[in-house]
Design a protein around this motif. Structure first.
Motif, PDB file in Angstrom:
ATOM      1  N   ASP A 179       0.836  -1.205   0.000  1.00 19.01           N
ATOM      2  CA  ASP A 179       0.000   0.000   0.000  1.00 19.01           C
ATOM      3  C   ASP A 179       0.868   1.253   0.000  1.00 19.01           C
ATOM      4  N   ARG A 180       1.933   1.244   0.796  1.00 19.60           N
ATOM      5  CA  ARG A 180       2.859   2.390   0.821  1.00 19.60           C
ATOM      6  C   ARG A 180       3.513   2.552  -0.549  1.00 19.60           C
ATOM      7  N   ARG A 190       2.310   1.632  -3.467  1.00 23.20           N
ATOM      8  CA  ARG A 190       1.313   2.153  -4.416  1.00 23.20           C
ATOM      9  C   ARG A 190       1.183   3.666  -4.279  1.00 23.20           C
ATOM     10  N   ASP A 191       1.157   4.161  -3.037  1.00 23.24           N
ATOM     11  CA  ASP A 191       1.078   5.615  -2.824  1.00 23.24           C
ATOM     12  C   ASP A 191       2.279   6.320  -3.446  1.00 23.24           C
ATOM     13  N   ARG A 193       2.062   6.187  -7.260  1.00 18.04           N
ATOM     14  CA  ARG A 193       0.983   7.027  -7.781  1.00 18.04           C
ATOM     15  C   ARG A 193       1.330   8.516  -7.673  1.00 18.04           C
ATOM     16  N   THR A 194       2.039   8.915  -6.631  1.00 13.30           N
ATOM     17  CA  THR A 194       2.220  10.346  -6.345  1.00 13.30           C
ATOM     18  C   THR A 194       3.614  10.884  -6.617  1.00 13.30           C
ATOM     19  N   CYS A 247      10.143   1.129   1.087  1.00 16.94           N
ATOM     20  CA  CYS A 247       9.037   0.297   1.579  1.00 16.94           C
ATOM     21  C   CYS A 247       9.518  -0.966   2.281  1.00 16.94           C
TER      22      CYS A 247
END
Length: 183
Positions: A136-137, A139-140, A143-144, A156
């Motif tokens: 999840d980290r 992916r953030d 994405r950003t 990560c």
């Protein structure tokens, strides 16, 4: 054996019975699951290794300890306070620099009970939960930011980019690069 027996909630087991010329399929499968971590110790997550050794020890005590397993009278899940504390400790140490024993101790629980209760509460083992949080980290970050994949991997808690890619693809179903391009 005493500490393993206590964690398995079978205090008083001080020795294990010996069985020769018998196949133990459960033990073989537990050991087989640990082999990749032993083959690539630089990629092995301490939480996973600790969970596997706990599972092996618990199984040995339960199977060869000479006493039937007694059902615990405690609830099978963590209290909300223990769940929040455990998740907080695990999130603060996504790189794997905290042991299951330390988290269990902070919750005032045995290691074996903690693992079972965490799984009952969250639907996954602490190691699986940590992997999901790492992804999840990632992916953030993917994405950003334009952070290179190798840097995302290290940020990560993965050993390197190839380890990150294997785990990410196993959980998400595609590589991090493909995922970034398609989001």
């Amino acid at each position: 054996i005493g500490k393993i027996a206590d964690d398995a909630e079978m205090p008083g087991v001080t020795s294990l019975s010996v069985e020769t010329a018998s196949k133990d399929i459960v033990l073989a499968n537990l050991a087989r699951a640990l082999i990749p971590a032993l083959e690539k110790p630089d990629e092995a997550n301490a939480l996973f290794v600790e969970q596997m050794t706990t599972a092996i020890g618990t199984y040995l005590v339960q199977r060869y300890g000479g006493r039937p397993t007694v059902a615990s009278d405690r609830s099978g899940s963590l209290s909300r306070t223990h769940e929040d504390l455990a998740k907080s400790l695990l999130l603060e140490n996504l790189d794997g620099n905290v042991s299951i024993s330390e988290v269990a101790q902070m919750c005032n629980l045995s290691r074996g009970y903690f693992i079972r209760a965490f799984r009952e509460t969250t639907g996954m083992t602490p190691y699986q939960w940590v992997l999901r949080e790492r992804i999840d980290r990632a992916r953030d970050l993917l994405r950003t930011s334009k952070t290179p994949l190798a840097e995302v991997a290290i940020a990560c808690g993965f050993a390197d980019q190839s380890h990150f890619t294997r785990v990410f693809a196993g959980i998400v179903g595609t590589t991090p690069g493909n995922w970034r391009r398609n989001t």
